[in-house]
Design a protein around this motif. Structure first.
Motif, PDB file in Angstrom:
ATOM      1  N   ALA A 283      13.296  -1.087  46.880  1.00 13.82           N
ATOM      2  CA  ALA A 283      13.342   0.077  47.776  1.00 13.82           C
ATOM      3  C   ALA A 283      14.773   0.584  47.916  1.00 13.82           C
ATOM      4  N   ASP A 284      15.732  -0.322  48.066  1.00  6.74           N
ATOM      5  CA  ASP A 284      17.138   0.081  48.169  1.00  6.74           C
ATOM      6  C   ASP A 284      17.602   0.757  46.878  1.00  6.74           C
ATOM      7  N   PHE A 285      17.175   0.218  45.738  1.00  5.82           N
ATOM      8  CA  PHE A 285      17.541   0.805  44.444  1.00  5.82           C
ATOM      9  C   PHE A 285      17.065   2.245  44.331  1.00  5.82           C
ATOM     10  N   HIS A 286      15.788   2.478  44.647  1.00  3.83           N
ATOM     11  CA  HIS A 286      15.238   3.826  44.511  1.00  3.83           C
ATOM     12  C   HIS A 286      15.853   4.799  45.518  1.00  3.83           C
ATOM     13  N   SER A 287      16.065   4.341  46.756  1.00  4.80           N
ATOM     14  CA  SER A 287      16.558   5.249  47.804  1.00  4.80           C
ATOM     15  C   SER A 287      17.987   5.712  47.535  1.00  4.80           C
ATOM     16  N   THR A 288      18.740   4.944  46.755  1.00  6.46           N
ATOM     17  CA  THR A 288      20.122   5.324  46.428  1.00  6.46           C
ATOM     18  C   THR A 288      20.256   5.863  45.009  1.00  6.46           C
ATOM     19  N   PHE A 289      19.130   6.000  44.309  1.00  3.30           N
ATOM     20  CA  PHE A 289      19.171   6.519  42.948  1.00  3.30           C
ATOM     21  C   PHE A 289      19.518   8.008  42.982  1.00  3.30           C
ATOM     22  N   PRO A 290      20.312   8.512  42.032  1.00  8.21           N
ATOM     23  CA  PRO A 290      20.704   9.926  42.037  1.00  8.21           C
ATOM     24  C   PRO A 290      19.513  10.871  42.178  1.00  8.21           C
TER      25      PRO A 290
ATOM     26  N   LYS B 216      21.305  -7.450  38.148  1.00  8.60           N
ATOM     27  CA  LYS B 216      22.687  -7.860  37.869  1.00  8.60           C
ATOM     28  C   LYS B 216      23.327  -8.212  39.209  1.00  8.60           C
ATOM     29  N   ASP B 217      23.848  -9.418  39.315  1.00 10.06           N
ATOM     30  CA  ASP B 217      24.415  -9.899  40.581  1.00 10.06           C
ATOM     31  C   ASP B 217      23.402  -9.764  41.714  1.00 10.06           C
ATOM     32  N   ASN B 218      22.149 -10.060  41.385  1.00  9.18           N
ATOM     33  CA  ASN B 218      21.042 -10.063  42.347  1.00  9.18           C
ATOM     34  C   ASN B 218      20.700  -8.673  42.896  1.00  9.18           C
ATOM     35  N   LYS B 219      21.186  -7.622  42.240  1.00  4.76           N
ATOM     36  CA  LYS B 219      20.856  -6.255  42.623  1.00  4.76           C
ATOM     37  C   LYS B 219      20.082  -5.577  41.495  1.00  4.76           C
ATOM     38  N   VAL B 220      19.143  -4.711  41.871  1.00  9.55           N
ATOM     39  CA  VAL B 220      18.330  -4.005  40.878  1.00  9.55           C
ATOM     40  C   VAL B 220      19.170  -2.907  40.234  1.00  9.55           C
ATOM     41  N   ILE B 221      19.184  -2.909  38.918  1.00 14.20           N
ATOM     42  CA  ILE B 221      19.876  -1.843  38.181  1.00 14.20           C
ATOM     43  C   ILE B 221      18.903  -1.046  37.310  1.00 14.20           C
ATOM     44  N   GLY B 222      17.650  -1.529  37.217  1.00 10.41           N
ATOM     45  CA  GLY B 222      16.639  -0.837  36.432  1.00 10.41           C
ATOM     46  C   GLY B 222      15.246  -1.236  36.883  1.00 10.41           C
ATOM     47  N   PHE B 223      14.284  -0.340  36.652  1.00 13.70           N
ATOM     48  CA  PHE B 223      12.927  -0.574  37.166  1.00 13.70           C
ATOM     49  C   PHE B 223      11.934   0.235  36.344  1.00 13.70           C
TER      50      PHE B 223
ATOM     51  N   ASN C 141      -1.262   2.795  35.640  1.00 11.26           N
ATOM     52  CA  ASN C 141      -0.599   4.093  35.635  1.00 11.26           C
ATOM     53  C   ASN C 141       0.908   3.858  35.671  1.00 11.26           C
ATOM     54  N   GLY C 142       1.575   4.171  34.571  1.00 12.30           N
ATOM     55  CA  GLY C 142       3.010   3.938  34.492  1.00 12.30           C
ATOM     56  C   GLY C 142       3.770   4.823  35.460  1.00 12.30           C
ATOM     57  N   THR C 143       4.796   4.274  36.112  1.00  9.68           N
ATOM     58  CA  THR C 143       5.526   5.056  37.108  1.00  9.68           C
ATOM     59  C   THR C 143       7.002   4.680  37.166  1.00  9.68           C
ATOM     60  N   THR C 144       7.853   5.683  37.379  1.00  4.36           N
ATOM     61  CA  THR C 144       9.237   5.539  37.841  1.00  4.36           C
ATOM     62  C   THR C 144      10.072   4.622  36.959  1.00  4.36           C
ATOM     63  N   TRP C 145      10.171   4.955  35.691  1.00  5.90           N
ATOM     64  CA  TRP C 145      11.063   4.235  34.771  1.00  5.90           C
ATOM     65  C   TRP C 145      12.481   4.735  35.030  1.00  5.90           C
ATOM     66  N   ARG C 146      13.288   3.906  35.696  1.00  2.00           N
ATOM     67  CA  ARG C 146      14.628   4.305  36.103  1.00  2.00           C
ATOM     68  C   ARG C 146      15.638   3.211  35.754  1.00  2.00           C
ATOM     69  N   VAL C 147      16.792   3.640  35.276  1.00  2.00           N
ATOM     70  CA  VAL C 147      17.904   2.736  35.001  1.00  2.00           C
ATOM     71  C   VAL C 147      19.184   3.442  35.434  1.00  2.00           C
TER      72      VAL C 147
ATOM     73  N   ARG D 282      22.136   2.383  30.943  1.00  2.00           N
ATOM     74  CA  ARG D 282      21.035   2.993  30.200  1.00  2.00           C
ATOM     75  C   ARG D 282      20.748   2.284  28.872  1.00  2.00           C
ATOM     76  N   ARG D 283      21.710   1.506  28.375  1.00  2.00           N
ATOM     77  CA  ARG D 283      21.498   0.809  27.103  1.00  2.00           C
ATOM     78  C   ARG D 283      20.355  -0.214  27.186  1.00  2.00           C
ATOM     79  N   ILE D 284      19.970  -0.628  28.402  1.00  2.00           N
ATOM     80  CA  ILE D 284      18.896  -1.634  28.539  1.00  2.00           C
ATOM     81  C   ILE D 284      17.536  -0.984  28.806  1.00  2.00           C
ATOM     82  N   SER D 285      17.464   0.345  28.751  1.00  2.00           N
ATOM     83  CA  SER D 285      16.210   1.046  29.073  1.00  2.00           C
ATOM     84  C   SER D 285      15.049   0.574  28.203  1.00  2.00           C
ATOM     85  N   LEU D 286      15.264   0.495  26.900  1.00  2.00           N
ATOM     86  CA  LEU D 286      14.193   0.077  26.006  1.00  2.00           C
ATOM     87  C   LEU D 286      13.848  -1.396  26.185  1.00  2.00           C
ATOM     88  N   ASP D 287      14.816  -2.215  26.603  1.00  2.00           N
ATOM     89  CA  ASP D 287      14.528  -3.621  26.878  1.00  2.00           C
ATOM     90  C   ASP D 287      13.561  -3.754  28.056  1.00  2.00           C
TER      91      ASP D 287
END
Length: 343
Positions: A19-26, A61-68, A87-93, A98-103
């Motif tokens: 939730a914190d990751f998404h709420s602060t996402f650009p 990374k360091d216990n924080k979400v950087i991608g979802f 239903n696929g949703t909210t692919w965000r990095v 961004r280099r780990i998006s496909l991973d």
């Protein structure tokens, strides 16, 4: 990939940091608390969710979400049997990772192997990838019809504003005239959920009319009612409940709320397409309305109500059949509840 980044399946303990990751996402416009409620709606409150369902993937990374990337389960009839689809949703990095998006995507593909998966996307690279992977493209509605009750948020074109203003004058005048006509169709909301037993009866009676469609019983409708942006109306003819419609409020390109007809049931409710649209135009006259033409009767009703026909080409819909047989499109009924756009 660096060793200090951990990509894994979502766990119960991840909700707060997701939730914190998404709420602060650009450019995201929901608070952390709103995201927590949405995550609970997707999974914990969802009648299609059960323990062990692959909710998606997080990169830490360091216990924080950087991608979802997430998966929302829904129940469908598939070749006449009830299954759970994703239903696929909210692919965000985050931009710097961004280099780990496909991973992240690859990990989620492994988790959902064998699932039927729906995806809606307006992002070009994702669409190209899905086409390369031979996902099937599907259409919920070929044509879309619009009423522009708040046209300044739709287009910067002066000509378009003039057309929209003229449309509003004609529609308001038409509905004022129709108010004097006798009405046999009643449309109303039901805040106390007293109609849920009737919904189960309708589902039981008419579910066999389609081999491929969403399960629309009382559990589904009760789930939909938990979202603030959803409004459910019941349709009555001579005091007999004939079905229901679901509206979804959403933000358009200009950050103004519009209202879309995202779902309805049961099949013969299309006989009341014109009264339904008349009702919406009276009650949402200062809003923008989007009516996907799910069938010919809604298309004719939209034209008779003077709605503006426009093509919707920015979003494309894709489906992966997993281990299930391909969909037979002449035996299916798909609405905007496929994919993640309105959930």
């Amino acid at each position: 990939m660096r060793n200090d980044i951990n990509i894994r399946e979502i766990q119960d303990s991840d909700y707060d940091r997701i939730a914190d990751f998404h709420s602060t996402f650009p450019e995201d416009n929901l608070s952390s608390d709103e995201w927590k409620k949405l995550l609970n709606f997707w999974w914990d409150q969802n009648p299609a969710y059960s323990k062990g369902y692959p909710r998606g993937v997080v990169a830490l990374k360091d216990n924080k979400v950087i991608g979802f990337t997430g998966n929302i389960p829904t129940r469908m009839l598939w070749a006449g049997k009830e299954i759970v689809v994703s239903n696929g949703t909210t692919w965000r990095v985050l931009p710097e990772y961004r280099r780990i998006s496909l991973d992240i995507s690859y990990k989620n593909d492994k988790l959902t192997h064998g699932h039927v998966i729906f995806v809606m996307s307006a992002i070009g690279p994702i669409r190209k990838l899905l086409k390369v992977l031979k996902w099937s493209q599907f259409t919920c509605a070929d044509d879309w019809y619009f009423y522009l009750g708040n046209s300044r948020y739709v287009s910067e074109s002066k000509i378009f504003h003039i057309i929209a203003s003229f449309q509003k004058i004609l529609v308001v005048a038409l509905n004022s005239f129709l108010m004097i006509l006798p009405k046999q169709v009643l449309i109303r909301a039901d805040d106390k959920n007293i109609m849920l037993k009737e919904v189960d009866k309708l589902w039981s009676l008419h579910k066999d009319e389609f081999q491929f469609t969403n399960v629309r019983d009382s559990r589904y409708l009760n789930w939909m009612s938990k979202l603030k942006n959803k409004t459910i109306y019941y349709i009555f003819y001579k005091n007999e409940m004939k079905g229901f419609i679901i509206l979804s409020a959403y933000l358009n390109t200009y950050k103004e709320k519009s209202v879309m007809l995202v779902d309805y049931w049961c099949p013969y409710i299309v006989n009341y397409a014109k009264p339904i649209l008349d009702f919406l135009l009276r009650n949402y006259k200062d809003k923008n309305l989007a009516i996907p033409a799910y069938n010919q009767k809604f298309r004719k009703a939209a034209m008779s109500c003077l709605l503006i026909k426009r093509k919707k080409s920015q979003d494309l819909n894709f489906i992966h059949f997993g281990k299930e047989k391909p969909m037979e499109y002449d035996r299916c009924f798909l609405t905007m509840m496929q994919g993640n756009r309105t959930l």
